[in-house]
Design an enzyme around this catalytic site. Structure first.
Site, PDB file in Angstrom:
ATOM      1  N   ASP A  20      -5.844  -2.193  10.479  1.00 45.53           N
ATOM      2  CA  ASP A  20      -6.341  -0.820  10.552  1.00 45.53           C
ATOM      3  C   ASP A  20      -7.751  -0.708  11.122  1.00 45.53           C
ATOM      4  O   ASP A  20      -8.167   0.377  11.526  1.00 45.53           O
ATOM      5  CB  ASP A  20      -6.321  -0.185   9.159  1.00 45.53           C
ATOM      6  CG  ASP A  20      -4.912   0.023   8.634  1.00 45.53           C
ATOM      7  OD1 ASP A  20      -3.956  -0.197   9.395  1.00 45.53           O
ATOM      8  OD2 ASP A  20      -4.774   0.399   7.453  1.00 45.53           O
ATOM      9  N   TYR A  53      29.620   6.913  15.710  1.00 45.17           N
ATOM     10  CA  TYR A  53      30.123   8.210  15.253  1.00 45.17           C
ATOM     11  C   TYR A  53      31.310   8.052  14.318  1.00 45.17           C
ATOM     12  O   TYR A  53      32.262   7.331  14.590  1.00 45.17           O
ATOM     13  CB  TYR A  53      30.559   9.083  16.436  1.00 45.17           C
ATOM     14  CG  TYR A  53      31.473  10.216  16.019  1.00 45.17           C
ATOM     15  CD1 TYR A  53      31.029  11.204  15.150  1.00 45.17           C
ATOM     16  CD2 TYR A  53      32.799  10.279  16.460  1.00 45.17           C
ATOM     17  CE1 TYR A  53      31.871  12.230  14.731  1.00 45.17           C
ATOM     18  CE2 TYR A  53      33.642  11.307  16.058  1.00 45.17           C
ATOM     19  CZ  TYR A  53      33.177  12.272  15.187  1.00 45.17           C
ATOM     20  OH  TYR A  53      34.002  13.274  14.771  1.00 45.17           O
ATOM     21  N   PRO A 111     -14.969 -15.722  21.366  1.00 41.15           N
ATOM     22  CA  PRO A 111     -13.761 -16.510  21.687  1.00 41.15           C
ATOM     23  C   PRO A 111     -13.127 -17.215  20.505  1.00 41.15           C
ATOM     24  O   PRO A 111     -12.036 -17.786  20.647  1.00 41.15           O
ATOM     25  CB  PRO A 111     -14.273 -17.518  22.719  1.00 41.15           C
ATOM     26  CG  PRO A 111     -15.733 -17.648  22.453  1.00 41.15           C
ATOM     27  CD  PRO A 111     -16.189 -16.295  22.012  1.00 41.15           C
ATOM     28  N   ASN A 118       0.827  -1.221   0.000  1.00 42.02           N
ATOM     29  CA  ASN A 118       0.000   0.000   0.000  1.00 42.02           C
ATOM     30  C   ASN A 118       0.853   1.260   0.000  1.00 42.02           C
ATOM     31  O   ASN A 118       0.563   2.231  -0.702  1.00 42.02           O
ATOM     32  CB  ASN A 118      -0.898   0.056   1.260  1.00 42.02           C
ATOM     33  CG  ASN A 118      -1.806  -1.125   1.395  1.00 42.02           C
ATOM     34  OD1 ASN A 118      -1.353  -2.235   1.599  1.00 42.02           O
ATOM     35  ND2 ASN A 118      -3.097  -0.870   1.292  1.00 42.02           N
ATOM     36  N   CYS A 119       1.896   1.242   0.824  1.00 41.50           N
ATOM     37  CA  CYS A 119       2.695   2.450   1.014  1.00 41.50           C
ATOM     38  C   CYS A 119       3.477   2.830  -0.237  1.00 41.50           C
ATOM     39  O   CYS A 119       3.952   3.968  -0.348  1.00 41.50           O
ATOM     40  CB  CYS A 119       3.654   2.257   2.193  1.00 41.50           C
ATOM     41  SG  CYS A 119       2.814   1.899   3.753  1.00 41.50           S
ATOM     42  N   ILE A 176     -12.986 -15.601  17.303  1.00 39.90           N
ATOM     43  CA  ILE A 176     -12.735 -14.614  16.253  1.00 39.90           C
ATOM     44  C   ILE A 176     -11.673 -13.622  16.711  1.00 39.90           C
ATOM     45  O   ILE A 176     -11.803 -13.013  17.784  1.00 39.90           O
ATOM     46  CB  ILE A 176     -14.022 -13.857  15.871  1.00 39.90           C
ATOM     47  CG1 ILE A 176     -15.106 -14.836  15.425  1.00 39.90           C
ATOM     48  CG2 ILE A 176     -13.735 -12.849  14.760  1.00 39.90           C
ATOM     49  CD1 ILE A 176     -16.440 -14.177  15.107  1.00 39.90           C
ATOM     50  N   ALA A 192      -9.128 -10.213  15.407  1.00 39.05           N
ATOM     51  CA  ALA A 192      -9.133  -9.089  14.455  1.00 39.05           C
ATOM     52  C   ALA A 192      -7.792  -8.374  14.527  1.00 39.05           C
ATOM     53  O   ALA A 192      -7.215  -8.230  15.613  1.00 39.05           O
ATOM     54  CB  ALA A 192     -10.274  -8.124  14.751  1.00 39.05           C
TER      55      ALA A 192
END
Length: 543
Positions: free
Chosen positions: A284, A427, A277, A41-42, A279, A281
């Site tokens: 987004d 550095y 219990p 998507n990005c 299912i 998800a």
């Protein structure tokens, strides 16, 4: 065990791959209503703009490659239209017809959809108006650009997608106008940091209409162009991108009786388990907890979605894996600028009534004597008293990303400003300075916490008295001062301050500024040790 996954992009594809790595014998079916799974998507705006030239590069896996590598039954063109938790079945609409599929465990990864409000006007339904979510959306925009050669575009919405689309269409030679309802672009930034982006975009000729909404879209003449009516006048353009935000695509979960928050987010526990219990998800469409504040929020980002998919798969396979909240680390290429954020911004800290303070620093990407050093603006929000880092925003060029990553790690670890001073970071002159910009954040905040200096801020300047009751002192060089200064400030260059200190009245507070705050700090230390009550302007005249 039979596991069904609804949605085949970041969270869903990640869950499917992890499930197979954990359980070779599980039956895994992945449903995707579109024709593509596991796509980037990005990367979509950068294909439109030509930075990515191979359209095949956008698809990280095809249904065939995913099936071959992970033995997952990938069913594209198959939309799950209903979930029956009592029967543990889903209803699927495919090209061949509608059918039901049973499950032992179900993972919902539907993602979020672009918001496209109902518009008034004769061209409200024009085929020159686009949103961007999927590969077909991308191809439609790309085909229109290639075929019609538009010369101008309006982007409605100044968030991540809006700015990325503005940049990529600008790179194609279009005149760009960004219309944003808020008074700034890029909502995760505070206004003072967003101004860096505003100035940069305007310097390139991009028009910004801030604090302006779109009320209507009409036809513009006989050429088929658009007239966009905004709260700050009308704009004509050949095309329009609607990028005002996204909303969770959670209708499946809602209709199945799962718990949903007021913004439409699916509520889960730390194992990514919903109120049912069987299912889970992810992605987004899911409500998450803000790592810094503990508040329930919606933060649609690819990194969290991938982690959540993995965690859901772990728990289905008996591994007690937990999602440990979201801190909103994100980065954006805004034309030539890099914009990076992590943790909370000042707006959030103020809204929640946190006991916070802020500090602005301006540091070079690497040693100044090595060619190519460029400065970055850093705003750090921290807990007053303890110095615990709560959030950071960086706008710059080279090196902004790695400094924000270090600060994101510091937030995750609960580190303070004092801890930042002790970080031993890599550095060499081409890469950093002996005192890295992250160390400098720590040093500057530590100086405040230990009383070595007191700050005032850009928004305090206009309220300072100009009646002689305080001393307003600019410690830049004569040349800098003559090129521009804050009204009411007198000028004594830093290197002359000790010799001219008797010109100042010790009975009056002194408000010091320089260009970026560093010389002001040195001046404040000189004055404080000579009996003055002194304050330094954080971020200096530049901010």
């Amino acid at each position: 065990m039979k596991v069904l996954i609804v949605g085949g992009v970041a969270g869903g594809a990640s869950a499917a791959a992890r499930l197979r790595r954990l359980d070779e014998r599980a039956e895994i079916i992945l449903f995707e209503r579109g024709d593509y799974i596991s796509f980037a998507n990005c990367g979509l705006p950068y294909y439109i703009g030509g930075a990515i030239t191979d359209k095949e590069a956008l698809t990280l896996q095809t249904p065939e490659s995913f099936r071959a590598r992970f033995n997952v039954d990938v069913r594209t063109g198959s939309e799950v239209t209903a979930v029956d938790p009592a029967r543990k079945e889903v209803t699927v609409r495919a090209k061949s017809g509608e059918y039901r599929e049973s499950y032992d465990k179900l993972i919902l990864a539907p993602g979020a959809e672009p918001i496209r409000p109902k518009m008034e006007g004769s061209a409200a339904d024009s085929d020159r108006i686009f949103t961007l979510r999927s590969i077909p959306d991308t191809y439609r925009i790309k085909d229109y650009v290639d075929r019609s050669k538009p010369r101008s575009a309006v982007i409605v919405g100044g968030g991540y997608i809006g700015i990325e689309m503005a940049e990529n269409l600008y790179r194609l030679g279009m005149d760009i106008t960004v219309v944003e309802m808020a008074d700034q672009v890029i909502g995760p930034l505070d206004y003072d940091m967003a101004c860096e982006v505003h100035n940069h975009m305007r310097s390139l000729g991009v028009r910004l209409l801030l604090g302006a909404g779109v009320s209507a879209i009409n036809m513009a003449g006989s050429g088929g162009g658009l007239e966009i009516i905004t709260g700050k006048g009308s704009v004509q353009a050949d095309m329009l991108i609607m990028a005002i935000g996204v909303r969770p695509e959670s209708s499946l979960a809602r209709d199945a009786g799962l718990q949903i928050n007021e913004r439409g987010g699916i509520i889960t526990d730390e194992h990514m388990l919903t109120s049912d219990p069987h299912i889970y998800a992810v992605g987004d469409a899911v409500e998450v907890v803000d790592f810094v504040t503990g508040q329930k929020v919606m933060i649609p980002l690819a990194g969290p979605a991938n982690k959540q998919g993995r965690i859901a798969a772990d728990n289905i396979c008996g591994i007690s894996s937990k999602y440990k909240n979201t801190q909103g680390s994100a980065i954006l290429k805004a034309f030539d600028l890099t914009v990076a954020t992590t943790g909370i911004n000042e707006k959030t800290a103020k809204r929640l009534g946190l006991d916070y303070d802020k500090q602005f620093t301006y540091s070079a990407s690497h040693a100044g004597y090595y060619p190519g050093a460029v400065n970055m603006s850093i705003k750090t929000v921290y807990e007053r008293g303890t110095g615990k880092i709560l959030g950071a925003q960086i706008v710059g060029y080279e090196g902004a990303d790695k400094r924000c990553d270090v600060l994101a790690t510091a937030i995750r670890a609960g580190m303070t400003a004092s801890d930042l001073t002790e970080l031993e970071l890599c550095y060499a002159p081409p890469f950093s300075s002996a005192k890295d910009p992250v160390n400098m954040v720590g040093f500057s905040i530590e100086n405040l916490l230990t009383g070595k200096v007191k700050n005032y801020h850009w928004h305090d300047v206009e309220h300072l008295p100009r009646d002689g009751s305080v001393t307003l002192l600019d410690t830049r060089t004569d040349m800098e001062f003559e090129a521009g200064s804050i009204p009411g400030y007198m000028n004594i260059p830093l290197d002359e301050l000790r010799a001219r200190i008797d010109e100042l009245d010790r009975s009056r507070p002194v408000y010091v500024t320089c260009q970026i705050g560093l010389r002001g700090y040195v001046a404040a230390r000189i004055l404080a040790q000579n009996g003055f009550d002194t304050y330094n302007l954080s971020g200096g005249y530049r901010l």
